[in-house]
Write an enzyme that holds these catalytic residues in place. Structure first.
Site, mmCIF file in Angstrom:
data_model
loop_
_atom_site.group_PDB
_atom_site.id
_atom_site.type_symbol
_atom_site.label_atom_id
_atom_site.label_comp_id
_atom_site.label_asym_id
_atom_site.label_seq_id
_atom_site.Cartn_x
_atom_site.Cartn_y
_atom_site.Cartn_z
ATOM 1 N N GLY A 104 47.880 39.494 23.229
ATOM 2 C CA GLY A 104 47.018 40.141 22.253
ATOM 3 C C GLY A 104 47.734 41.280 21.551
ATOM 4 O O GLY A 104 47.641 41.431 20.328
ATOM 5 N N HIS A 105 48.465 42.089 22.328
ATOM 6 C CA HIS A 105 49.263 43.152 21.719
ATOM 7 C C HIS A 105 50.355 42.561 20.827
ATOM 8 O O HIS A 105 50.606 43.064 19.722
ATOM 9 C CB HIS A 105 49.925 44.007 22.802
ATOM 10 C CG HIS A 105 48.970 44.774 23.654
ATOM 11 N ND1 HIS A 105 48.760 44.478 24.981
ATOM 12 C CD2 HIS A 105 48.176 45.834 23.372
ATOM 13 C CE1 HIS A 105 47.877 45.326 25.482
ATOM 14 N NE2 HIS A 105 47.505 46.155 24.531
ATOM 15 N N GLY A 125 50.017 50.184 26.711
ATOM 16 C CA GLY A 125 50.907 49.469 27.613
ATOM 17 C C GLY A 125 50.228 48.327 28.337
ATOM 18 O O GLY A 125 49.152 47.857 27.950
ATOM 19 N N ALA A 126 50.890 47.847 29.415
ATOM 20 C CA ALA A 126 50.443 46.640 30.116
ATOM 21 C C ALA A 126 50.262 45.529 29.085
ATOM 22 O O ALA A 126 49.210 44.894 28.972
ATOM 23 C CB ALA A 126 49.166 46.886 30.902
ATOM 24 N N SER A 182 44.400 44.130 29.223
ATOM 25 C CA SER A 182 45.237 44.598 30.326
ATOM 26 C C SER A 182 44.452 44.616 31.632
ATOM 27 O O SER A 182 45.024 44.441 32.709
ATOM 28 C CB SER A 182 45.777 45.994 30.013
ATOM 29 O OG SER A 182 46.530 45.981 28.817
ATOM 30 N N GLN A 190 40.367 59.362 26.858
ATOM 31 C CA GLN A 190 39.431 58.295 26.493
ATOM 32 C C GLN A 190 38.912 57.549 27.712
ATOM 33 O O GLN A 190 38.192 56.567 27.584
ATOM 34 C CB GLN A 190 40.038 57.336 25.481
ATOM 35 C CG GLN A 190 41.158 56.456 25.965
ATOM 36 C CD GLN A 190 41.781 55.649 24.836
ATOM 37 O OE1 GLN A 190 42.443 56.188 23.959
ATOM 38 N NE2 GLN A 190 41.551 54.340 24.853
ATOM 39 N N HIS A 200 50.286 42.307 26.581
ATOM 40 C CA HIS A 200 50.027 40.872 26.695
ATOM 41 C C HIS A 200 50.082 40.275 25.290
ATOM 42 O O HIS A 200 50.390 40.979 24.315
ATOM 43 C CB HIS A 200 48.671 40.620 27.365
ATOM 44 C CG HIS A 200 47.533 41.409 26.760
ATOM 45 N ND1 HIS A 200 47.027 41.167 25.502
ATOM 46 C CD2 HIS A 200 46.819 42.459 27.250
ATOM 47 C CE1 HIS A 200 46.038 41.994 25.233
ATOM 48 N NE2 HIS A 200 45.898 42.817 26.271
ATOM 49 N N MET A 212 41.802 38.501 25.895
ATOM 50 C CA MET A 212 42.948 39.095 26.567
ATOM 51 C C MET A 212 42.775 40.611 26.668
ATOM 52 O O MET A 212 42.396 41.276 25.709
ATOM 53 C CB MET A 212 44.237 38.762 25.827
ATOM 54 C CG MET A 212 44.635 37.310 25.959
ATOM 55 S SD MET A 212 46.254 36.970 25.221
ATOM 56 C CE MET A 212 46.399 35.231 25.638
ATOM 57 N N GLY A 215 43.315 45.345 17.183
ATOM 58 C CA GLY A 215 42.664 44.092 17.542
ATOM 59 C C GLY A 215 41.155 44.169 17.431
ATOM 60 O O GLY A 215 40.533 45.213 17.672
#
EC number: 6.3.2.1
Length: 282
Positions: free
Chosen positions: A36-37, A31-32, A188, A61, A34, A186, A149
């Site tokens: 990049g996601h 989540g959060a 989060s 994690q 941007h 990028m 990524g």
């Protein structure tokens, strides 16, 4: 975009689409979201009939409880962003019990030594947590292709190893790092930086670019000293590690061999906020 909030809802959705012969692409996130996601979903859209995303903040994690507590949670904004792109067909939002039916504890993995390098040295148990949740997501979503990524390059290599060693038949696709205008990778976590520090953080990637230039003419020992000297003068950032490693084994090297490929890895702290980046060395 369908929103699936349980393992049972996901299973029914996947089975229905499998029966129709759909090729499934998948990108898990915490989540959060941007750009990049979004680049992961855009890549998946080009190569699959069906694109599934997931949002799950995986507690196992995080070796630092404060980092888990402070991790940004922006679910409603994330949903709206995904809907606006048109690249995602379904969003899976599992409960902790969907991922950890027998208690929130990670499995133990042997990733062929990949887990012992860099991040593994500083984040005890981190990759066991990553492996546990990614394996479970793969078993539930059953994708043909999965997208990760390159910013988390060590994680990418570990997931490739996981898919191969478990014979899951999932092709892992690396997606290039997306960067802010100043070069900052990028993340989060960037949202937690002040505007002044966020702008100054462009120097992390600028340092990696200089390493790429020095790579051709200097020894690794001299390169490491120059990087350490740069950060010794920094007022915002403290260097945790800088490593030049073999891209396949992730083992740190002290010499360049012509038949191997190398990548520079860096981790720094801006106050309590940890930032990582990496760059392939030409």
């Amino acid at each position: 975009m369908e929103i699936l909030r349980s393992k049972e809802a996901l299973r029914a959705y996947i089975e229905r689409n499998r029966e129709m012969g759909k090729i499934i692409g998948f990108a898990p996130t915490m989540g959060a979201l941007h750009d990049g996601h979004l680049s992961l979903f855009a890549a998946a859209r080009k190569e699959n009939n069906l694109v599934v995303a997931s949002i799950f903040i995986n507690p196992t994690q995080f070796n630092n409880p404060a980092d888990l507590h402070n991790y940004p949670r922006t679910m409603e904004a994330d949903i709206q962003l995904l809907q606006s792109t048109g690249d995602v067909d379904a969003l899976y939002i599992p409960a902790v019990s969907d991922m950890y039916p027998h208690g929130t504890k990670s499995k133990s993995y042997d990733f062929g030594g990949l887990e012992n390098q860099m991040e593994g040295r500083f984040r005890t148990g981190h990759f066991d947590g990553v492996g546990t949740v990614v394996e479970e997501l793969f078993l539930q979503v059953r994708p043909d292709n999965a997208y990760f990524g390159e910013k988390d390059y060590q994680q990418l290599r570990i997931i490739e190893h996981l898919s191969q060693s478990k014979k899951m038949g999932i092709k892992i696709h690396p997606v290039p790092i997306m960067r802010e205008k100043n070069g900052l990778a990028m993340s989060s976590r960037n949202e937690r930086l002040s505007s002044e520090v966020r702008q100054a953080a462009g120097m992390i990637y600028q340092t990696l670019q200089r390493v790429d230039e020095w790579f051709r003419v200097l020894s690794i020992e001299e390169i490491k000293k120059r990087v350490e000297d740069i950060f010794a003068k920094e007022k915002y950032f403290n260097l945790e590690y800088f490593v030049i490693a073999d891209e396949q084994t992730l083992e740190e090297t002290d010499f360049f061999y012509k038949d191997r490929s190398y990548r520079a890895f860096i981790a720094v702290y801006a106050g309590e906020i940890r930032l990582i980046d990496n760059k392939h060395l030409e």
